[in-house]
Scaffold this motif. Sequence first.
Motif: not given
Length: 61
Positions: A4-5, A8, A15, A52-53, A56-57
């Motif tokens: 996850k990190s 990000k 991505l 998910d990222e 979120e963005r």
Amino acid sequence: MNLKSSIKKLPEDGLFLVYQDAINRIGSHSLGGCSVPEYIRKQEEIISVVQDELKERKQIK
């Protein structure tokens, strides 16, 4: 560093490349005839984290 990190830190185009790569890996691995469930699950995890990222963005914009 966990997945996850690491995700990000990628730019949006990065991505999409990771996402496409994971999909391609599942496809080519499955077509090989000797699929390993753990490998496919790992690629599916990568796809899920990328999705998910991106969600979120999109909410932040």
